[in-house]
Structure formats: C-alpha cells, structure tokens
Design an enzyme around this catalytic site. Structure first.
Site, PDB file in Angstrom:
ATOM      1  N   GLY A 196      31.264  44.391  46.449  1.00 19.11           N
ATOM      2  CA  GLY A 196      30.177  44.705  47.384  1.00 19.11           C
ATOM      3  C   GLY A 196      28.879  44.284  46.725  1.00 19.11           C
ATOM      4  CG  HIS A 197      28.405  40.827  45.138  1.00 20.53           C
ATOM      5  ND1 HIS A 197      28.893  39.580  44.860  1.00 20.53           N
ATOM      6  CD2 HIS A 197      29.111  41.668  44.336  1.00 20.53           C
ATOM      7  CE1 HIS A 197      29.843  39.661  43.926  1.00 20.53           C
ATOM      8  NE2 HIS A 197      29.989  40.918  43.598  1.00 20.53           N
ATOM      9  CE  LYS A 225      29.815  41.638  40.125  1.00 23.71           C
ATOM     10  NZ  LYS A 225      29.977  43.018  39.651  1.00 23.71           N
ATOM     11  CG  ASP A 230      30.087  49.060  41.300  1.00 18.61           C
ATOM     12  OD1 ASP A 230      30.218  48.319  42.278  1.00 18.61           O
ATOM     13  OD2 ASP A 230      30.911  49.948  40.991  1.00 18.61           O
ATOM     14  CD  GLN A 238      36.342  42.631  41.857  1.00 18.38           C
ATOM     15  OE1 GLN A 238      36.795  41.539  41.615  1.00 18.38           O
ATOM     16  NE2 GLN A 238      35.961  42.978  43.057  1.00 18.38           N
TER      17      GLN A 238
HETATM   18  P1  IMP Z   1      41.237  47.203  43.408  1.00 15.35           P
HETATM   19  O1  IMP Z   1      40.469  46.017  42.923  1.00 15.35           O
HETATM   20  O2  IMP Z   1      40.847  47.610  44.799  1.00 15.35           O
HETATM   21  O3  IMP Z   1      42.703  47.030  43.231  1.00 15.35           O
HETATM   22  O4  IMP Z   1      40.837  48.456  42.484  1.00 15.35           O
HETATM   23  C1  IMP Z   1      41.235  48.561  41.124  1.00 15.35           C
HETATM   24  C2  IMP Z   1      40.122  49.190  40.283  1.00 15.35           C
HETATM   25  O5  IMP Z   1      39.000  48.313  40.222  1.00 15.35           O
HETATM   26  C3  IMP Z   1      39.591  50.507  40.864  1.00 15.35           C
HETATM   27  O6  IMP Z   1      39.205  51.358  39.805  1.00 15.35           O
HETATM   28  C4  IMP Z   1      38.345  50.066  41.618  1.00 15.35           C
HETATM   29  O7  IMP Z   1      37.407  51.102  41.766  1.00 15.35           O
HETATM   30  C5  IMP Z   1      37.836  48.971  40.712  1.00 15.35           C
HETATM   31  N1  IMP Z   1      37.044  47.956  41.433  1.00 15.35           N
HETATM   32  C6  IMP Z   1      37.499  46.946  42.182  1.00 15.35           C
HETATM   33  N2  IMP Z   1      36.494  46.222  42.665  1.00 15.35           N
HETATM   34  C7  IMP Z   1      35.370  46.762  42.190  1.00 15.35           C
HETATM   35  C8  IMP Z   1      33.980  46.427  42.310  1.00 15.35           C
HETATM   36  O8  IMP Z   1      33.592  45.442  42.944  1.00 15.35           O
HETATM   37  N3  IMP Z   1      33.121  47.264  41.670  1.00 15.35           N
HETATM   38  C9  IMP Z   1      33.526  48.319  40.923  1.00 15.35           C
HETATM   39  N4  IMP Z   1      34.804  48.652  40.767  1.00 15.35           N
HETATM   40  C10 IMP Z   1      35.722  47.882  41.393  1.00 15.35           C
END
Ligand code: IMP
Length: 412
Positions: free
Chosen positions: A40-41, A16, A13, A216
């Site tokens: 989520g871009h 990007k 977040d 991420q």
């Molecule tokens: P997962 O990727 O859905 O397995 O989530 C694992 C961890 O990564 C959690 O704490 C999510 O909130 C975090 N996370 C995954 N994708 C994002 C992203 O695009 N932005 C921020 N946090 C993310």
C-alpha cells in the site's frame, strides 16, 4: 543513464510511496517487480492522496510508462478498482500507461480461500489475506495462471482445471465461474500485456530515466527475512532484477528507504517493539495503521542491527530517512545498536534469517530529541541521529522526509 532502485529496508511501510513519488518526478518509466496488493504505497500530491497497491507510483505523473513485472502476483479485481479510481482522480485514460507482464501470476478465489483456512489455523503468519502466499506457492509448483494465459482461452481453461484440482477440489467456486470472470477481465487486460523485460532493456539502451520500485521490506524477504513471518517473494535487490527480467548494469543508484523508527504489522519477532505509552505516541503521531488492511502497526525505536543486515542484503548506495517529523516531539530518542542474545551474549550482527531474534533484547544508545523542527537548517540532535545511522551502517543518508507531502523533503 542511471536507473534508480528504491526499496524498503525494514518490515515494510517505510513510506516508500512518498519517496518513490519524489524520486520518480523525472522518471519516464517506473517498474514494479514483486508482491501484489499486499503493498500500500501512499502518495500525497497537489492536495490529493493516492493509495496504490499494484500500479507503480509513477502513474500519478502524466506520460510515465508504468510496468508490472513477472515477479508480481496480481488480483485483477484490485487492479480494476485501482485503475477506476486513478482514472477518476487524474481524468486520464491510465490504461494506456500501464503494461502487465505476460509472466505475472493471477490471484484467484481459490488462493484466497486457501489462505483464509491457513490463517484461521493454529499457525498463522498474520498475512494481509490478499492470497499472496498461495499464489506464489502455485507458481512454484508450476500450475498457476499467468496474465499471458488470458490471451489463450483453451490453455487458460486447462490450467484452471489443474489448479482447482490441486488446491481447491472441494471449493464451491467452479472452473466455469472463474473462467467466465477471467474472460471478462481479458477484454481490458490482454491489450495491456507487455514484454516488460524487453521494454525495460530497450529503455535502458535508449538512456531512459527509469525507477524500479520495491515492495514490502527486506526483513520480509522469503529467503532472508524473519522466516516464517515473511511475505512470499524476494524483496531484496536481487528479487527486483529477477521480477522484472533484467540484470544489473553496474550503474544503478540503490536507495534504501528507512523509517526514523521501526514498525511491523502481522506476527513475528521485533526486538525494539515498545509496549508502553511511547509506542502508542509513535503510533498516534505517525498514523501507523496499515494502508492495505487498516491494522494498527506495532511500533518501536530504530534498530541499527537489523538495518545493517538490510544494507548488506540490498547493496544500497544511500538511505532516504522518512517520517523524521514523527519524532519531533520527543525529549529523548533511543537507537538500538546491539542485542543481548538468548544466551546472554552481546551481538552486533543480525541473526541469520532472524532465527533466535525473539530472544534478543535491544541495547540502546540514548540521544537527545531535536524537538519541533520544520524547516531551515537541521538541528544538531537530528544531525547526530543521522550521523550515527551513517556511521553504524556505512551508507550516507541522502534524503530526509519531514511530512507526507512531496514538498516536505530535504536532500542532504
Ligand atoms: P502476505 O504478504 O500477505 O503473505 O503477508 C505476510 C507478512 O508480510 C505479514 O506479516 C504481513 O503483514 C507482511 N506484509 C506484507 N506486505 C506488507 C507491506 O506492504 N507492508 C508491511 N507488511 C507487509
């Protein structure tokens, strides 16, 4: 021609979408390497807002080839929805611009069921509930479903049986149901299958302008992040090469995207988190709610200890500092440059893989706020803030972003 690699240096977040959109204005090819619809871009351009979860940000520009690499895990229902929304918004047949790697894995209902059960248990990680972790898990266990299998129905059916027996023997979702659904998707997915590694390799040979889009953030990397509160892919620069299937050519420009403060969603340690009115103010002004899940983000001051670690892991050549405008209205701004660890020692290096981070307390330097700056020359307190980041991290800040629109960007 230089390839630009753009990736987040915090817990995701970082803004990007906006920076990547700015950087890929002149790109001919944009490639995503890892993650899935957990990303989520957001892109604001020409008075419209696009939120992309799977498709690379280049898609909002006509004529840009957008590739989804083997390192990705793809929900086809999300992809279908995203394509439909983009087709409507742009009036273009966006399918023609998209290529999906044969090796990308497909997220199935069984992955989502498994994740839901785990997140309801006593040891959740606060995931996005997009089935990301279980999809990477079945790939590592070597019985997942690849996008390429959609072109081979018998192979697909056999692998679906293995997958269901392994992770969801009691599920009410049958192999037949999933097979039929995938065969429907195959009508539009199979024509989009691409040899992403070869396309990128050839494009580089032909001097194309290419951007590799990270997802991420570095601190969520499965090897180097704050384990176990991480995502399940390699978000570091090396993970981007692996996810696309090319090597470094020694000529890349690696842009690390950093928010002027810090946020985190989900669980896990976060030393500079604010639990007071200042944290709330950052959340409100910065509209810090997840683009994917809508969850309120945890907010805090910029953490240079974590940032130095991310710079080290990613080899960035410059930093794009985003959401600087969110701090416009603060009299004082704190920046963390060291921690007091659980044993009372002051440390300046991030604990490897974040072990013990939950016991670290931030040591702050107080800086004067720059107060309501919009354009023109940079105010001195902001220059001081930028210089401190550069000096403490050893990388120059080359871009600052002062708002969501592409025009609110300053190259330094
Ligand atoms: P997962 O990727 O859905 O397995 O989530 C694992 C961890 O990564 C959690 O704490 C999510 O909130 C975090 N996370 C995954 N994708 C994002 C992203 O695009 N932005 C921020 N946090 C993310």
């Amino acid at each position: 021609m230089t390839t630009i690699i753009a990736l987040g240096l915090q817990w995701g977040d970082e803004g990007k979408g906006k920076v990547i959109d700015y950087l890929c204005e002149k790109a001919q090819m944009v490639v995503r390497a890892c993650g899935g619809a957990n990303a989520g871009h957001s892109i604001h351009t020409d008075g419209r807002k696009y939120v992309l979860h799977l498709i690379p940000s280049g898609i909002v520009h006509e004529g840009v080839r957008c590739l989804l690499g083997s390192g990705m895990v793809i929900s086809l229902s999300s992809l279908e929805k995203e394509i439909a929304e983009l087709t409507e918004a742009t009036g273009r047949n966006v399918n023609e611009s998209i290529g999906i790697s044969h090796g990308a894995h497909i997220i199935l209902p069984w992955h989502s069921e498994l994740e839901q059960t785990r997140e309801n248990s006593s040891k959740p990680v606060g995931s996005t509930l997009r089935g990301i972790g279980p999809a990477y898990e079945t790939r590592a266990s070597r019985f997942g479903i690849t996008a390429g299998m959609l072109a081979h129905p018998e192979l697909l059916r056999k692998n679906l049986e293995i997958l269901r027996d392994s992770i969801a023997p009691d599920s009410t979702v049958s192999v037949e149901m999933v097979f039929d659904e995938l065969m429907n998707y195959a009508t539009w997915v199979v024509p989009m299958l691409a040899d992403v590694s070869l396309e990128v390799f050839n494009a580089r040979k032909n001097d194309a302008r290419i951007l590799f889009e990270g997802a991420q953030g570095i601190l969520l990397d499965v090897f180097h992040g704050t384990f176990p509160y991480v995502t399940s892919s390699n978000t570091v620069t090396g993970g981007i090469y692996a996810g696309i299937g090319v090597g470094p050519d020694g000529n890349e420009k690696i842009v690390g995207i950093v928010k002027a403060y810090t946020t985190r969603v989900g669980l896990g340690p976060f030393p500079t988190e604010l639990f007071d009115a200042t944290g709330e103010k950052i959340r409100d002004v910065g509209k810090e709610y997840g683009a994917t899940t809508g969850r309120p983000r945890r907010c805090g001051w910029l953490d240079l200890v974590a940032l130095r670690y991310a710079v080290r892991l990613s080899g960035v050549t410059s930093i794009a500092l985003t959401k600087v405008d969110v701090l416009n209205d603060f009299e004082e701004i704190m920046i963390c440059d060291s921690y007091i660890d659980g044993e009372g020692h002051e440390i300046t290096e991030f604990p490897p893989s974040g072990i013990g981070l939950e016991n670290c307390k931030p040591v702050y330097t107080k800086l004067k706020g720059w107060k309501s700056f919009s354009s023109g020359s940079l105010p001195l307190p902001l220059i001081d803030y930028i210089r401190l980041i550069e000096e403490r991290c050893g990388v120059e800040v080359s871009i600052i972003s002062m708002g969501p629109d592409r025009r609110d960007t300053i190259e330094l």
